[in-house]
Design an enzyme around this catalytic site. Sequence first.
Site, short mmCIF file in Angstrom:
data_model
loop_
_atom_site.label_atom_id
_atom_site.label_comp_id
_atom_site.label_asym_id
_atom_site.label_seq_id
_atom_site.Cartn_x
_atom_site.Cartn_y
_atom_site.Cartn_z
N TYR A 89 13.06 -35.38 -14.98
CA TYR A 89 11.60 -35.26 -15.01
C TYR A 89 11.04 -35.27 -13.59
O TYR A 89 11.71 -35.69 -12.64
CB TYR A 89 10.97 -36.38 -15.84
CG TYR A 89 11.07 -37.77 -15.23
CD1 TYR A 89 10.13 -38.23 -14.31
CD2 TYR A 89 12.11 -38.62 -15.58
CE1 TYR A 89 10.22 -39.50 -13.75
CE2 TYR A 89 12.22 -39.89 -15.03
CZ TYR A 89 11.27 -40.32 -14.10
OH TYR A 89 11.37 -41.56 -13.54
N LYS B 191 0.83 -1.20 0.00
CA LYS B 191 0.00 0.00 0.00
C LYS B 191 0.86 1.25 0.00
O LYS B 191 0.63 2.20 -0.77
CB LYS B 191 -0.94 -0.01 1.21
CG LYS B 191 -2.00 1.10 1.16
CD LYS B 191 -2.85 1.11 2.42
CE LYS B 191 -3.69 -0.14 2.57
NZ LYS B 191 -4.82 -0.16 1.61
N ARG C 167 -3.73 2.77 8.37
CA ARG C 167 -3.98 1.50 7.67
C ARG C 167 -2.73 0.63 7.65
O ARG C 167 -1.61 1.15 7.64
CB ARG C 167 -4.41 1.75 6.22
CG ARG C 167 -5.65 2.60 6.03
CD ARG C 167 -5.87 2.86 4.55
NE ARG C 167 -6.93 3.80 4.27
CZ ARG C 167 -8.18 3.47 3.93
NH1 ARG C 167 -8.50 2.19 3.83
NH2 ARG C 167 -9.09 4.38 3.68
N HIS D 255 -15.33 -8.27 0.71
CA HIS D 255 -14.31 -9.16 1.30
C HIS D 255 -14.48 -10.58 0.81
O HIS D 255 -13.52 -11.24 0.41
CB HIS D 255 -14.42 -9.10 2.82
CG HIS D 255 -13.57 -10.13 3.52
ND1 HIS D 255 -14.04 -11.37 3.87
CD2 HIS D 255 -12.28 -10.09 3.91
CE1 HIS D 255 -13.06 -12.06 4.44
NE2 HIS D 255 -11.99 -11.31 4.48
N CYS E 52 9.08 -39.12 -8.07
CA CYS E 52 7.71 -39.61 -8.24
C CYS E 52 6.88 -39.53 -6.97
O CYS E 52 5.78 -40.06 -6.90
CB CYS E 52 7.70 -41.04 -8.76
SG CYS E 52 8.50 -42.23 -7.65
#
Length: 893
Positions: free
Chosen positions: A864, A26, A96, A468, A844
């Site tokens: 892989y 922000k 804020r 929200h 794997c």
Amino acid sequence: MTKWVYSFGDGAAEGRADMKDLLGGKGAGLAEMSNLGLPVPPGFTITTEVCTYYYAHGKSYPTELRDQVVEGLAALERSLGARFGDADNPLLVSVRSGARVSMPGMMDTVLNLGLNEQAVAGLARKSGDERFAYDSYRRFIQMYGQVVLGIDHHHFEELLESHKFDNNISLDTDLSAADWKTIVSGFKDVVAQEHGHPFPEDPEQQLWGAIGAVFGSWTNPRAVTYRRLHDIPADWGTAVNVQAMVFGNMGADCATGVAFTRNPSTGENEFYGEYLVNAQGEDVVAGIRTPQHLTIAGKEANNSAQPAMEEVMPDVLAELCKVRRTLEDHYRDMQDIEFTVQRSKLWMLQTRTGKRTAQAALKIAVSLVEERVIDRNEAVRRIEPASLDQLLHPRLDPKAKKTVLARGLPASPGAASGKVIFSADEAEALAARGEAVILVRIETSPEDIHGMHAARGVLTTRGGMTSHAAVVARGMGRPCVAGAGDLRVDYEARAMAARNVLVKAGEIVTIDGSTGEVMLGEVPTIQPELSGDFATLMGWADAVRRLKVRANAETAIDARTAVRFGAQGIGLSRTEHMFFEADRIGAMRRVIMAEDETGRRAGLAELLPIQREDFAEIFRIMKGLPVTIRLLDPPLHEFLPKTEAEFSEMARITGRDVATIRHRALALHETNPMLGHRGCRLGITYPEIYEMQVAAIFEAAVVVIKESGETVEPEIMVPLIATKKEFDILKSMIDRISTEVIEREGVSVPYLVGTMIELPRAALLAGEIAQTAEFFSFGTNDLTQTVFGLSRDDAASFVGAYQKLGIFEHDPFVSLDVNGVGQLVHIAAERGRAARPGLKLGICGEHGGDPASIVFCHSVGLDYVSCSPYRVPIARLAAAQAALSGPSGSATA
């Protein structure tokens, strides 16, 4: 002296867009908008480093901070000609939060700070609007009371609603100045009663109370939950932004709103947003009032009767459209902006990269390439791999019958069915038991974050497409229907109703976040179509990645899904899963019950043609792509009966009595089967089992080669190897069986024999094993268990606590432990290839589909990764991003 405070406003700023780590998202956005000359109310940002200091020093501040804040306030006063706490011309500020990444609604905000009994009178005189002044004052008391003093919001809401009821008033906007004065007095009584002290009148005390509350909100439960769900480190901290107030609640020429420079649900290049006349920003995002659309097109698309900003404030909208273009051109991405209109003047309060659905992310990325704003590699980098999961699951069948209960706003696309649940806590509890739930709320609040994450979808009766609920659901990939105003929710009765239909908690509904429909019961779904922008971007990803992506699959359905999602082979086919089918479990149990090898071979002879056809079907589907088949891994007792009915059935099919069956089950029982008689140990002690499987593999390969003429490439994988001798014994058997089949059938079958590396000893002795093994596949599920000494099935009871305490940064069964397990992978890869250059390496375990783990796999040079079929696209994209981030081998384990 350390600089803790950075100013912005009046067309200049001390910060920049690239200072998010220091100023938060922000603060960096406010600084950049100021530097771009956009209308930004002046203010200053207290850096994230103060937050880090605050928690490291017992919630105290650096000694220089107070003087720098005082100077920041003085600069604000000079800029605006107003004074903090002044009775005639008071300076009011907002306070804020602002972390370096967006955490919508998770931390705290205080508006209208600086008001007291003298300042509110001055504000009334200066504005000429007593009603506005006291409305602002009651908002401040309520927000400060909740955020700073910890008073539950229902104390304030009940008093406000009672006053409206007693005076026959339905809307807040209908309350007069006298009403607000009465409510302000009541709110102060609430503070005195609940807090034990009067509401603070000193603006400086108010300011430091709010600053402390914002820093404190970094560790509130909802922020902690959000950080855990989105892998945001706890040590990043938040900044605090102190900014001069501008007011959207001064009358009909004032408004507040939220907008996205493109549609965050679909990615279409259209201005998407909402606003409320005579309101403050929290009214829009909290979903308490259902807002109006910015454009006439948006109003008409959502069948709204309320006027669009384009109709009531055309000049303001025209200016906002210019700001939209400026920001998107500057940031080269879709922006989420907040604004306020005070007496027809536009003020910008925020810009940040907008949260979007996966569908929208793809559309925006591809569109920006087509518009020549970014290149293809940048487009690939911008898509969060895990978000693709949203696109890979079924959607509602348009031909299915459906009973529509209500309609709301299509706030986050996708469809979901589940039990209606009205509490976030209950949603989380039921989801943990594997139940599908739809969280239904009048409006969501940040405290509902855990329930939203657990639910399959979210339904609210209030709020708009920038509320929200909508923003958080889109970020999580959850379908959401917001503002379904026809529904009436009764929390006490645990029910909702519309059109004389009552739906109780626990009953099934379906929501469609793409249309806004709420339907009774479960509506059938169809498979998604992966084309268009998805196919385009995945093509760009495939062009740059080095890692191949295979799938874990042992059924025809899984194999077809893998091919459809772009798998380049099968990296793990678990043969034991094939034995659990109803038509073959009996034969497997006869094998186990046999008292000698002859009896076992008789049972295996029944299984051989079944296994052969299983493998043949997979080979047909994969059409020449490599298929890695793991020989039987689990201990034999897993195939034995568990219930009385199963014991009786096994006695029937084997011709034994139940007592004999029980005795055999007891004989095979192991105290720690994960480290027991399983994997290659089974193949060595009962070689006939592996012999049957190997024969089935090669006979299936021959069948398919003869059928199609296509190459079949089986890769036979021996599990749980700890020594080279184990592997050599079994490889010799595999070679013998393969030679017998190939010579008998007269068909050549190219094949490899390799092993899973899933024990630390195998990883350390990989150089020895690689002398005869032709490939390694890292079974990181078991490797993680054996490295940590953890049972994957039992660790869930404490892994969450370990993460909260910072012992584990991530669940090691979800994201690979690079420092421990990763070291062994690195060692095994290095030593294996030293012994056998060009050794094929893959992974794997479940980690093969985790984006962070894939980055590691790329860095250590694996060939892989293999994952579940539905994670193949995620792995393809993550592999591309790993390739774009740097060459393989550049990182150490």
